[in-house]
Design a protein around this motif. Sequence first.
Motif, PDB file in Angstrom:
ATOM      1  N   ASP A   1       0.837  -1.201   0.000  1.00  0.00           N
ATOM      2  CA  ASP A   1       0.000   0.000   0.000  1.00  0.00           C
ATOM      3  C   ASP A   1       0.869   1.247   0.000  1.00  0.00           C
ATOM      4  OD1 ASP A   1      -2.248  -1.520   0.098  1.00  0.00           O
ATOM      5  OD2 ASP A   1      -2.729  -1.108   2.203  1.00  0.00           O
ATOM      6  N   ARG A   2       0.381   2.277  -0.674  1.00  0.00           N
ATOM      7  CA  ARG A   2       1.048   3.577  -0.610  1.00  0.00           C
ATOM      8  C   ARG A   2       0.465   4.342   0.561  1.00  0.00           C
ATOM      9  NH1 ARG A   2       0.031   8.680  -2.313  1.00  0.00           N
ATOM     10  NH2 ARG A   2      -1.859   8.053  -3.416  1.00  0.00           N
ATOM     11  N   ILE A   3       1.320   4.897   1.407  1.00  0.00           N
ATOM     12  CA  ILE A   3       0.836   5.675   2.546  1.00  0.00           C
ATOM     13  C   ILE A   3       0.370   7.039   2.050  1.00  0.00           C
ATOM     14  CG2 ILE A   3       2.480   4.473   4.048  1.00  0.00           C
ATOM     15  CD1 ILE A   3       4.015   7.160   4.247  1.00  0.00           C
ATOM     16  N   PRO A   4      -0.368   7.780   2.873  1.00  0.00           N
ATOM     17  CA  PRO A   4      -0.781   9.127   2.456  1.00  0.00           C
ATOM     18  C   PRO A   4       0.421   9.974   2.041  1.00  0.00           C
ATOM     19  CG  PRO A   4      -1.946   8.485   4.444  1.00  0.00           C
ATOM     20  CD  PRO A   4      -0.924   7.419   4.198  1.00  0.00           C
ATOM     21  N   THR A   5       0.166  10.896   1.143  1.00  0.00           N
ATOM     22  CA  THR A   5       1.244  11.759   0.669  1.00  0.00           C
ATOM     23  C   THR A   5       1.744  12.662   1.801  1.00  0.00           C
ATOM     24  OG1 THR A   5      -0.241  13.542   0.012  1.00  0.00           O
ATOM     25  CG2 THR A   5       0.203  11.809  -1.624  1.00  0.00           C
ATOM     26  N   GLU A   6       2.894  13.272   1.562  1.00  0.00           N
ATOM     27  CA  GLU A   6       3.447  14.179   2.559  1.00  0.00           C
ATOM     28  C   GLU A   6       2.451  15.287   2.885  1.00  0.00           C
ATOM     29  OE1 GLU A   6       6.797  17.398   2.020  1.00  0.00           O
ATOM     30  OE2 GLU A   6       7.751  15.431   2.387  1.00  0.00           O
ATOM     31  N   ARG A   7       1.829  15.824   1.872  1.00  0.00           N
ATOM     32  CA  ARG A   7       0.857  16.896   2.084  1.00  0.00           C
ATOM     33  C   ARG A   7      -0.330  16.399   2.903  1.00  0.00           C
ATOM     34  NH1 ARG A   7      -2.041  20.575  -2.667  1.00  0.00           N
ATOM     35  NH2 ARG A   7      -3.388  21.784  -1.275  1.00  0.00           N
ATOM     36  N   GLU A   8      -0.822  15.198   2.601  1.00  0.00           N
ATOM     37  CA  GLU A   8      -1.947  14.645   3.329  1.00  0.00           C
ATOM     38  C   GLU A   8      -1.589  14.399   4.801  1.00  0.00           C
ATOM     39  OE1 GLU A   8      -4.168  12.241  -0.321  1.00  0.00           O
ATOM     40  OE2 GLU A   8      -2.599  11.249   0.883  1.00  0.00           O
ATOM     41  N   LEU A   9      -0.382  13.933   5.045  1.00  0.00           N
ATOM     42  CA  LEU A   9       0.059  13.710   6.419  1.00  0.00           C
ATOM     43  C   LEU A   9       0.182  15.021   7.178  1.00  0.00           C
ATOM     44  CD1 LEU A   9       2.740  10.919   5.831  1.00  0.00           C
ATOM     45  CD2 LEU A   9       0.562  10.661   7.033  1.00  0.00           C
ATOM     46  N   VAL A  10       0.683  16.052   6.510  1.00  0.00           N
ATOM     47  CA  VAL A  10       0.800  17.367   7.136  1.00  0.00           C
ATOM     48  C   VAL A  10      -0.580  17.897   7.511  1.00  0.00           C
ATOM     49  CG1 VAL A  10       1.380  19.789   6.716  1.00  0.00           C
ATOM     50  CG2 VAL A  10       3.006  17.991   6.076  1.00  0.00           C
ATOM     51  N   GLU A  11      -1.502  17.819   6.571  1.00  0.00           N
ATOM     52  CA  GLU A  11      -2.844  18.353   6.814  1.00  0.00           C
ATOM     53  C   GLU A  11      -3.612  17.515   7.841  1.00  0.00           C
ATOM     54  OE1 GLU A  11      -4.586  18.466   2.950  1.00  0.00           O
ATOM     55  OE2 GLU A  11      -3.523  20.306   2.348  1.00  0.00           O
ATOM     56  N   GLY A  12      -3.412  16.206   7.807  1.00  0.00           N
ATOM     57  CA  GLY A  12      -4.156  15.326   8.697  1.00  0.00           C
ATOM     58  C   GLY A  12      -3.661  15.319  10.125  1.00  0.00           C
ATOM     59  N   SER A  13      -2.360  15.558  10.307  1.00  0.00           N
ATOM     60  CA  SER A  13      -1.792  15.490  11.651  1.00  0.00           C
ATOM     61  C   SER A  13      -1.489  16.856  12.250  1.00  0.00           C
ATOM     62  CB  SER A  13      -0.504  14.657  11.635  1.00  0.00           C
ATOM     63  OG  SER A  13       0.463  15.281  10.806  1.00  0.00           O
ATOM     64  N   GLY A  14      -1.432  17.873  11.393  1.00  0.00           N
ATOM     65  CA  GLY A  14      -1.157  19.213  11.896  1.00  0.00           C
ATOM     66  C   GLY A  14       0.297  19.469  12.225  1.00  0.00           C
ATOM     67  N   VAL A  15       1.190  18.639  11.693  1.00  0.00           N
ATOM     68  CA  VAL A  15       2.618  18.838  11.932  1.00  0.00           C
ATOM     69  C   VAL A  15       3.271  19.386  10.670  1.00  0.00           C
ATOM     70  CG1 VAL A  15       2.695  16.982  13.625  1.00  0.00           C
ATOM     71  CG2 VAL A  15       3.208  16.466  11.238  1.00  0.00           C
ATOM     72  N   SER A  16       4.546  19.729  10.774  1.00  0.00           N
ATOM     73  CA  SER A  16       5.251  20.305   9.641  1.00  0.00           C
ATOM     74  C   SER A  16       5.758  19.227   8.690  1.00  0.00           C
ATOM     75  CB  SER A  16       6.451  21.124  10.140  1.00  0.00           C
ATOM     76  OG  SER A  16       7.436  20.259  10.669  1.00  0.00           O
ATOM     77  N   ARG A  17       6.194  19.658   7.512  1.00  0.00           N
ATOM     78  CA  ARG A  17       6.780  18.726   6.551  1.00  0.00           C
ATOM     79  C   ARG A  17       8.058  18.098   7.109  1.00  0.00           C
ATOM     80  NH1 ARG A  17       4.799  18.978   1.313  1.00  0.00           N
ATOM     81  NH2 ARG A  17       3.272  20.626   0.938  1.00  0.00           N
ATOM     82  N   THR A  18       8.792  18.878   7.886  1.00  0.00           N
ATOM     83  CA  THR A  18      10.024  18.354   8.490  1.00  0.00           C
ATOM     84  C   THR A  18       9.723  17.173   9.396  1.00  0.00           C
ATOM     85  OG1 THR A  18      11.061  20.538   8.426  1.00  0.00           O
ATOM     86  CG2 THR A  18      12.000  18.925   9.940  1.00  0.00           C
ATOM     87  N   VAL A  19       8.660  17.290  10.192  1.00  0.00           N
ATOM     88  CA  VAL A  19       8.265  16.208  11.096  1.00  0.00           C
ATOM     89  C   VAL A  19       7.852  14.975  10.293  1.00  0.00           C
ATOM     90  CG1 VAL A  19       6.538  15.476  12.781  1.00  0.00           C
ATOM     91  CG2 VAL A  19       7.606  17.724  12.988  1.00  0.00           C
ATOM     92  N   VAL A  20       7.060  15.195   9.238  1.00  0.00           N
ATOM     93  CA  VAL A  20       6.616  14.075   8.395  1.00  0.00           C
ATOM     94  C   VAL A  20       7.813  13.366   7.770  1.00  0.00           C
ATOM     95  CG1 VAL A  20       5.392  13.478   6.261  1.00  0.00           C
ATOM     96  CG2 VAL A  20       4.339  15.045   7.914  1.00  0.00           C
ATOM     97  N   ARG A  21       8.754  14.152   7.265  1.00  0.00           N
ATOM     98  CA  ARG A  21       9.926  13.543   6.628  1.00  0.00           C
ATOM     99  C   ARG A  21      10.763  12.749   7.622  1.00  0.00           C
ATOM    100  NH1 ARG A  21      11.167  19.092   3.239  1.00  0.00           N
ATOM    101  NH2 ARG A  21       9.493  18.803   1.700  1.00  0.00           N
ATOM    102  N   GLU A  22      10.893  13.269   8.850  1.00  0.00           N
ATOM    103  CA  GLU A  22      11.651  12.539   9.867  1.00  0.00           C
ATOM    104  C   GLU A  22      10.963  11.227  10.210  1.00  0.00           C
ATOM    105  OE1 GLU A  22      13.034  12.825  14.542  1.00  0.00           O
ATOM    106  OE2 GLU A  22      12.509  14.674  13.482  1.00  0.00           O
ATOM    107  N   ALA A  23       9.625  11.252  10.356  1.00  0.00           N
ATOM    108  CA  ALA A  23       8.882  10.039  10.681  1.00  0.00           C
ATOM    109  C   ALA A  23       9.040   8.994   9.582  1.00  0.00           C
ATOM    110  CB  ALA A  23       7.403  10.367  10.893  1.00  0.00           C
TER     111      ALA A  23
END
Length: 242
Positions: free
Chosen positions: A32-54
């Motif tokens: 499965d493909r996980i949500p996109t970086e943008r979707e993760l940012v919008e869904g979790s309320g964190v920054s792109r930096t946080v998403v990329r680190e995760a």
Amino acid sequence: MELKMRPKRSLASELVDHLRRQIESGALAPGDRIPTERELVEGSGVSRTVVREAIARLTAEGLLEPRQGSGVFVTEPRTTAFHVSHGEFDDLVEVRRLLELRLAVEIEMAGLAARRRSEADVAEMRVLIQRIALDVATTGDGSAADEALHGVIARASGNRYFGRFLEFLEMGLVPRRGLLRQSAEDDGAYTARVHEEHVALVDAIARRDVDGAREAVRRHLEHARARLEDFLARGDASADPA
């Protein structure tokens, strides 16, 4: 995706835990493909930096695989049953959990070292205790010598798997002084107490006092855990600033 982040903890760690639960529960299956970086940012309320680190942490664990131009996908389950990522060593909550694991392992390791140690092992341990004190006095950081001391105790146990286990964890289970930095007076008292605990542990091993060695390492690691618990309770563990 709606994800509420708890306070006083790394946001990247929270997102890692959320995605890991999704993978382990089957909500995100291999391929499965996980949500996109943008979707993760919008869904979790964190920054792109946080998403990329995760994503980087989960990739290092072998749970995710970035594919150029396609996104990030869930991988097939790994055959190895245990793994600790570098990012987990930088999260105080995760370090607390790892310290509990270390407590379970090193109590028995110390008891075996007391039973099987050689005179050369004891002499090397005593040298390392002095080196820790010297390193702390000159650089403020005795972690390298601390790691070496526990490595010698592992070797003295006569069971090579203790040493290999500690190496596998890259000795991230030694609490990092920088993470728990407090006042100079408090740090001085902490350093003196750690020195006394190391001396008591090595003395017990030298006497071949199995129960004494186990109790000494228990006190030593429980003290480290208590200091960490106090640090977390006061809210000093910094959240991800990104």
